[in-house]
Design a protein around this motif. Structure first.
Motif, PDB file in Angstrom:
ATOM      1  N   ARG A 119       5.894 -14.807   8.924  1.00 37.57           N
ATOM      2  CA  ARG A 119       5.475 -16.192   8.689  1.00 37.57           C
ATOM      3  C   ARG A 119       6.393 -17.170   9.414  1.00 37.57           C
ATOM      4  NH1 ARG A 119       0.482 -15.505   7.423  1.00 37.57           N
ATOM      5  NH2 ARG A 119       0.323 -17.578   6.561  1.00 37.57           N
ATOM      6  N   LYS A 120       6.768 -16.790  10.624  1.00 35.76           N
ATOM      7  CA  LYS A 120       7.641 -17.600  11.479  1.00 35.76           C
ATOM      8  C   LYS A 120       7.035 -17.665  12.877  1.00 35.76           C
ATOM      9  CE  LYS A 120      11.266 -17.871   8.662  1.00 35.76           C
ATOM     10  NZ  LYS A 120      11.766 -19.093   8.117  1.00 35.76           N
ATOM     11  N   LEU A 121       7.326 -18.772  13.570  1.00 41.54           N
ATOM     12  CA  LEU A 121       6.903 -18.884  14.960  1.00 41.54           C
ATOM     13  C   LEU A 121       7.722 -17.944  15.834  1.00 41.54           C
ATOM     14  CD1 LEU A 121       6.516 -22.741  15.444  1.00 41.54           C
ATOM     15  CD2 LEU A 121       4.755 -21.068  14.834  1.00 41.54           C
ATOM     16  N   VAL A 122       7.074 -17.394  16.848  1.00 41.06           N
ATOM     17  CA  VAL A 122       7.749 -16.479  17.769  1.00 41.06           C
ATOM     18  C   VAL A 122       8.184 -17.232  19.023  1.00 41.06           C
ATOM     19  CG1 VAL A 122       6.463 -14.485  16.906  1.00 41.06           C
ATOM     20  CG2 VAL A 122       5.609 -15.731  18.903  1.00 41.06           C
ATOM     21  N   GLU A 123       9.201 -16.703  19.671  1.00 45.73           N
ATOM     22  CA  GLU A 123       9.648 -17.234  20.962  1.00 45.73           C
ATOM     23  C   GLU A 123       8.645 -16.847  22.044  1.00 45.73           C
ATOM     24  OE1 GLU A 123      12.327 -19.059  21.676  1.00 45.73           O
ATOM     25  OE2 GLU A 123      13.338 -18.959  19.744  1.00 45.73           O
ATOM     26  N   ASP A 124       8.656 -17.590  23.126  1.00 45.92           N
ATOM     27  CA  ASP A 124       7.887 -17.275  24.338  1.00 45.92           C
ATOM     28  C   ASP A 124       6.399 -17.010  24.064  1.00 45.92           C
ATOM     29  OD1 ASP A 124       7.250 -16.704  27.008  1.00 45.92           O
ATOM     30  OD2 ASP A 124       7.880 -14.608  26.813  1.00 45.92           O
ATOM     31  N   PRO A 125       5.668 -18.016  23.577  1.00 44.68           N
ATOM     32  CA  PRO A 125       4.248 -17.782  23.281  1.00 44.68           C
ATOM     33  C   PRO A 125       3.448 -17.289  24.490  1.00 44.68           C
ATOM     34  CG  PRO A 125       4.840 -20.094  22.938  1.00 44.68           C
ATOM     35  CD  PRO A 125       6.089 -19.366  23.250  1.00 44.68           C
ATOM     36  N   ARG A 126       3.757 -17.792  25.679  1.00 41.72           N
ATOM     37  CA  ARG A 126       3.032 -17.325  26.869  1.00 41.72           C
ATOM     38  C   ARG A 126       3.195 -15.821  27.037  1.00 41.72           C
ATOM     39  NH1 ARG A 126       3.219 -15.421  31.545  1.00 41.72           N
ATOM     40  NH2 ARG A 126       1.916 -16.100  33.267  1.00 41.72           N
ATOM     41  N   GLY A 127       4.434 -15.342  26.944  1.00 40.15           N
ATOM     42  CA  GLY A 127       4.700 -13.910  27.081  1.00 40.15           C
ATOM     43  C   GLY A 127       4.071 -13.100  25.965  1.00 40.15           C
ATOM     44  N   ARG A 128       4.084 -13.632  24.760  1.00 36.49           N
ATOM     45  CA  ARG A 128       3.492 -12.927  23.621  1.00 36.49           C
ATOM     46  C   ARG A 128       1.973 -12.862  23.742  1.00 36.49           C
ATOM     47  NH1 ARG A 128       7.273 -12.067  19.371  1.00 36.49           N
ATOM     48  NH2 ARG A 128       5.616 -10.816  18.469  1.00 36.49           N
ATOM     49  N   PHE A 129       1.355 -13.931  24.276  1.00 36.99           N
ATOM     50  CA  PHE A 129      -0.079 -13.867  24.563  1.00 36.99           C
ATOM     51  C   PHE A 129      -0.354 -12.713  25.518  1.00 36.99           C
ATOM     52  CE2 PHE A 129      -0.878 -18.489  23.414  1.00 36.99           C
ATOM     53  CZ  PHE A 129      -1.908 -18.234  22.525  1.00 36.99           C
ATOM     54  N   ALA A 130       0.415 -12.628  26.588  1.00 38.38           N
ATOM     55  CA  ALA A 130       0.208 -11.581  27.585  1.00 38.38           C
ATOM     56  C   ALA A 130       0.363 -10.192  26.979  1.00 38.38           C
ATOM     57  CB  ALA A 130       1.172 -11.780  28.754  1.00 38.38           C
ATOM     58  N   LEU A 131       1.365 -10.010  26.116  1.00 35.38           N
ATOM     59  CA  LEU A 131       1.561  -8.714  25.460  1.00 35.38           C
ATOM     60  C   LEU A 131       0.399  -8.351  24.542  1.00 35.38           C
ATOM     61  CD1 LEU A 131       5.377  -8.840  24.576  1.00 35.38           C
ATOM     62  CD2 LEU A 131       4.247  -7.389  26.297  1.00 35.38           C
ATOM     63  N   ALA A 132      -0.297  -9.375  24.024  1.00 36.54           N
ATOM     64  CA  ALA A 132      -1.443  -9.137  23.131  1.00 36.54           C
ATOM     65  C   ALA A 132      -2.744  -8.954  23.911  1.00 36.54           C
ATOM     66  CB  ALA A 132      -1.578 -10.296  22.149  1.00 36.54           C
ATOM     67  N   GLY A 133      -2.650  -8.931  25.239  1.00 37.56           N
ATOM     68  CA  GLY A 133      -3.841  -8.717  26.056  1.00 37.56           C
ATOM     69  C   GLY A 133      -4.579  -9.981  26.444  1.00 37.56           C
ATOM     70  N   VAL A 134      -3.952 -11.126  26.235  1.00 33.64           N
ATOM     71  CA  VAL A 134      -4.557 -12.401  26.614  1.00 33.64           C
ATOM     72  C   VAL A 134      -4.053 -12.767  28.001  1.00 33.64           C
ATOM     73  CG1 VAL A 134      -4.788 -14.830  26.011  1.00 33.64           C
ATOM     74  CG2 VAL A 134      -4.550 -13.123  24.209  1.00 33.64           C
ATOM     75  N   ASP A 135      -4.955 -13.144  28.877  1.00 27.00           N
ATOM     76  CA  ASP A 135      -4.592 -13.534  30.240  1.00 27.00           C
ATOM     77  C   ASP A 135      -4.188 -15.010  30.249  1.00 27.00           C
ATOM     78  OD1 ASP A 135      -4.388 -14.131  32.916  1.00 27.00           O
ATOM     79  OD2 ASP A 135      -6.318 -13.241  33.462  1.00 27.00           O
ATOM     80  N   PRO A 136      -2.891 -15.321  30.406  1.00 24.26           N
ATOM     81  CA  PRO A 136      -2.467 -16.729  30.397  1.00 24.26           C
ATOM     82  C   PRO A 136      -3.126 -17.562  31.494  1.00 24.26           C
ATOM     83  CG  PRO A 136      -0.567 -15.290  30.127  1.00 24.26           C
ATOM     84  CD  PRO A 136      -1.750 -14.413  30.463  1.00 24.26           C
ATOM     85  N   SER A 137      -3.542 -16.932  32.583  1.00 24.99           N
ATOM     86  CA  SER A 137      -4.191 -17.695  33.648  1.00 24.99           C
ATOM     87  C   SER A 137      -5.590 -18.157  33.252  1.00 24.99           C
ATOM     88  CB  SER A 137      -4.256 -16.887  34.951  1.00 24.99           C
ATOM     89  OG  SER A 137      -5.159 -15.808  34.830  1.00 24.99           O
ATOM     90  N   VAL A 138      -6.172 -17.544  32.232  1.00 31.15           N
ATOM     91  CA  VAL A 138      -7.451 -18.021  31.702  1.00 31.15           C
ATOM     92  C   VAL A 138      -7.217 -19.199  30.758  1.00 31.15           C
ATOM     93  CG1 VAL A 138      -9.466 -17.388  30.291  1.00 31.15           C
ATOM     94  CG2 VAL A 138      -8.554 -15.761  31.953  1.00 31.15           C
ATOM     95  N   LEU A 139      -6.100 -19.169  30.023  1.00 36.31           N
ATOM     96  CA  LEU A 139      -5.789 -20.234  29.095  1.00 36.31           C
ATOM     97  C   LEU A 139      -5.360 -21.527  29.779  1.00 36.31           C
ATOM     98  CD1 LEU A 139      -3.690 -18.330  26.385  1.00 36.31           C
ATOM     99  CD2 LEU A 139      -6.114 -19.002  26.266  1.00 36.31           C
ATOM    100  N   SER A 140      -4.728 -21.405  30.940  1.00 38.73           N
ATOM    101  CA  SER A 140      -4.098 -22.557  31.566  1.00 38.73           C
ATOM    102  C   SER A 140      -4.450 -22.684  33.045  1.00 38.73           C
ATOM    103  CB  SER A 140      -2.574 -22.442  31.429  1.00 38.73           C
ATOM    104  OG  SER A 140      -1.921 -23.471  32.128  1.00 38.73           O
ATOM    105  N   THR A 141      -4.845 -23.883  33.437  1.00 40.26           N
ATOM    106  CA  THR A 141      -5.110 -24.124  34.865  1.00 40.26           C
ATOM    107  C   THR A 141      -3.826 -24.225  35.660  1.00 40.26           C
ATOM    108  OG1 THR A 141      -5.196 -26.517  34.495  1.00 40.26           O
ATOM    109  CG2 THR A 141      -7.300 -25.316  34.429  1.00 40.26           C
ATOM    110  N   ALA A 142      -2.673 -24.313  34.988  1.00 40.32           N
ATOM    111  CA  ALA A 142      -1.391 -24.398  35.674  1.00 40.32           C
ATOM    112  C   ALA A 142      -0.866 -23.020  36.089  1.00 40.32           C
ATOM    113  CB  ALA A 142      -0.361 -25.088  34.780  1.00 40.32           C
ATOM    114  N   GLU A 143      -1.524 -21.966  35.657  1.00 40.21           N
ATOM    115  CA  GLU A 143      -1.075 -20.606  35.969  1.00 40.21           C
ATOM    116  C   GLU A 143      -1.521 -20.193  37.364  1.00 40.21           C
ATOM    117  OE1 GLU A 143       0.700 -18.311  33.943  1.00 40.21           O
ATOM    118  OE2 GLU A 143       1.078 -20.051  32.716  1.00 40.21           O
TER     119      GLU A 143
END
Length: 143
Positions: A119-143
């Motif tokens: 029940r705590k926020l994690v560090e490096d959300p971008r990296g954690r998204f990637a580890l969970a199989g989420v493509d950060p380049s789909v989430l963000s036009t800055a990628e």
């Protein structure tokens, strides 16, 4: 920065979403932003992958600038684009446009990724998204 446009989803304004003045209730704008964020997360492959690693995106702050009214029957496009930086938070911003291109609202949201066991926020959300199989380049036009 890429030349790609932000993710868009389309919604029709319903009669039951109006306030006493006959335009879209202020709280519904928040719902529209949430629709766009969830649609983008789903499109990026995030919802199931995040469940599997016990993470969830949590809304920490939301701000709306109202630009033009929306009325029943209007059809709008809602954009969503993530912005990652350092630390535990990130932004997911949305704009609501009428089909003629008129900007109706700007929504700025601060989010974090919560470890559902701790029940705590994690560090490096971008990296954690990637580890969970989420493509950060789909989430963000800055990628």
């Amino acid at each position: 920065m890429t030349d790609r446009e932000a993710f868009r989803t389309r919604v029709k304004v319903r009669h039951y979403e109006l306030d006493t003045l006959g335009h879209l209730n202020h709280a519904v704008y928040h719902s529209y932003g949430e629709i766009s964020r969830l649609e983008l997360m789903e499109f990026a492959g995030g919802i199931e992958g995040m469940r599997q690693v016990n993470l969830a995106a949590v809304l920490l702050e939301s701000h709306i600038s109202f630009r033009r009214e929306l009325r029943a029957g209007d059809v709008v496009d809602i954009t969503c684009d993530a912005k990652f930086g350092s630390g535990k938070t990130f932004q997911m911003n949305s704009n609501i446009y009428k089909l003629d291109g008129t900007l109706s609202a700007e929504i700025t949201c601060t989010l974090g990724l919560m470890d559902l066991d701790k029940r705590k926020l994690v560090e490096d959300p971008r990296g954690r998204f990637a580890l969970a199989g989420v493509d950060p380049s789909v989430l963000s036009t800055a990628e």
